[in-house]
Write a protein that holds these residues in place. Sequence first.
Motif, PDB file in Angstrom:
ATOM      1  N   THR A 128       0.849  -1.182   0.000  1.00  0.00           N
ATOM      2  CA  THR A 128       0.000   0.000   0.000  1.00  0.00           C
ATOM      3  C   THR A 128       0.890   1.239   0.000  1.00  0.00           C
ATOM      4  OG1 THR A 128      -0.059   0.177   2.416  1.00  0.00           O
ATOM      5  CG2 THR A 128      -1.732  -1.230   1.355  1.00  0.00           C
ATOM      6  N   LEU A 129       0.311   2.367  -0.346  1.00  0.00           N
ATOM      7  CA  LEU A 129       1.077   3.611  -0.301  1.00  0.00           C
ATOM      8  C   LEU A 129       1.482   3.958   1.131  1.00  0.00           C
ATOM      9  CD1 LEU A 129      -0.696   5.859  -2.958  1.00  0.00           C
ATOM     10  CD2 LEU A 129       1.591   4.861  -3.078  1.00  0.00           C
ATOM     11  N   LEU A 161       8.608   8.896  -4.010  1.00  0.00           N
ATOM     12  CA  LEU A 161       8.921  10.282  -3.704  1.00  0.00           C
ATOM     13  C   LEU A 161       7.685  11.089  -3.320  1.00  0.00           C
ATOM     14  CD1 LEU A 161      11.542  10.944  -6.522  1.00  0.00           C
ATOM     15  CD2 LEU A 161      11.985  10.525  -4.092  1.00  0.00           C
ATOM     16  N   LYS A 162       6.559  10.835  -3.963  1.00  0.00           N
ATOM     17  CA  LYS A 162       5.351  11.595  -3.622  1.00  0.00           C
ATOM     18  C   LYS A 162       4.840  11.255  -2.221  1.00  0.00           C
ATOM     19  CE  LYS A 162       2.401  12.475  -6.979  1.00  0.00           C
ATOM     20  NZ  LYS A 162       1.567  12.419  -8.193  1.00  0.00           N
ATOM     21  N   PRO A 163       4.736   9.977  -1.838  1.00  0.00           N
ATOM     22  CA  PRO A 163       4.392   9.685  -0.439  1.00  0.00           C
ATOM     23  C   PRO A 163       5.437  10.198   0.546  1.00  0.00           C
ATOM     24  CG  PRO A 163       4.019   7.762  -1.820  1.00  0.00           C
ATOM     25  CD  PRO A 163       4.752   8.758  -2.666  1.00  0.00           C
ATOM     26  N   LEU A 164       6.709  10.161   0.154  1.00  0.00           N
ATOM     27  CA  LEU A 164       7.767  10.644   1.035  1.00  0.00           C
ATOM     28  C   LEU A 164       7.605  12.134   1.322  1.00  0.00           C
ATOM     29  CD1 LEU A 164      10.412  10.159   2.556  1.00  0.00           C
ATOM     30  CD2 LEU A 164      11.636  10.512   0.397  1.00  0.00           C
ATOM     31  N   THR A 179       0.693  16.526  -5.654  1.00  0.00           N
ATOM     32  CA  THR A 179       2.014  16.943  -6.109  1.00  0.00           C
ATOM     33  C   THR A 179       2.293  16.259  -7.445  1.00  0.00           C
ATOM     34  OG1 THR A 179       3.080  15.146  -4.868  1.00  0.00           O
ATOM     35  CG2 THR A 179       2.938  17.307  -3.795  1.00  0.00           C
ATOM     36  N   HIS A 180       3.260  16.784  -8.173  1.00  0.00           N
ATOM     37  CA  HIS A 180       3.578  16.234  -9.488  1.00  0.00           C
ATOM     38  C   HIS A 180       5.089  16.160  -9.637  1.00  0.00           C
ATOM     39  CE1 HIS A 180       2.695  15.219 -13.668  1.00  0.00           C
ATOM     40  NE2 HIS A 180       3.767  15.922 -13.973  1.00  0.00           N
TER      41      HIS A 180
END
Length: 216
Positions: A128-129, A161-164, A179-180
């Motif tokens: 999961t994320l 990177l986005k979850p981080l 975010t992108h």
Amino acid sequence: MATDREHTTIILARHGECQGNREERFRGRVDYPLNERGLEQAEDLGKAIAPMVPDFIYTSPLLRAKQTATAIARACSHKHLFECEGLNNINFSFWEGRLKKEIALEYPSDWETWLTYPEKLRLFGAETLQEVQGRALRALKELVEKHYGDTIVVVSHRTVLKPLIAGCLNIPEPYFWKTHMDTASYSILTYDYQRGYGLFSLNQTAHLKKVSTEWI
């Protein structure tokens, strides 16, 4: 009088383009190498990061990330390059390597979850994320503690990177689509003991001759 604060600079780099990106597949742990454009992007990314004089570079163990990290290390003229399992891409289980348009047809409910609230996605045998975010945060915490005051580069994947970033900034769910990050882009976080993490810049792509944008 203003004074400089000691802080750690974390350059978050997404790997260059691979064929899985070009073909719009879920990549996961499939070990795609960089394609021709991705190799060029990695070289451009290295040139953009070199003036920031990073002290250490850490990378996901997957080939597309390692090739990108190697180009950065070469541009920075040092050998402080290390693999970090906590930066590995998400395990997407039976979605890995599949075309997104096929997944949309075969698993319409899960596909809708991916498009709207991917933090709720639950696939048999997949991470999961939340699990990805947890391990990535732990890995970054170890790196920051080890290299406090330095500049470090972290080369990884969009779904890491986005979850981080969301975890570092305490962005609540649903955060993934807020975010992108394009292929071979870089973003910058800072960290100090008093203030924690701060976002300095996001999705920098001016160094790229052609930006590869991925919306889903």
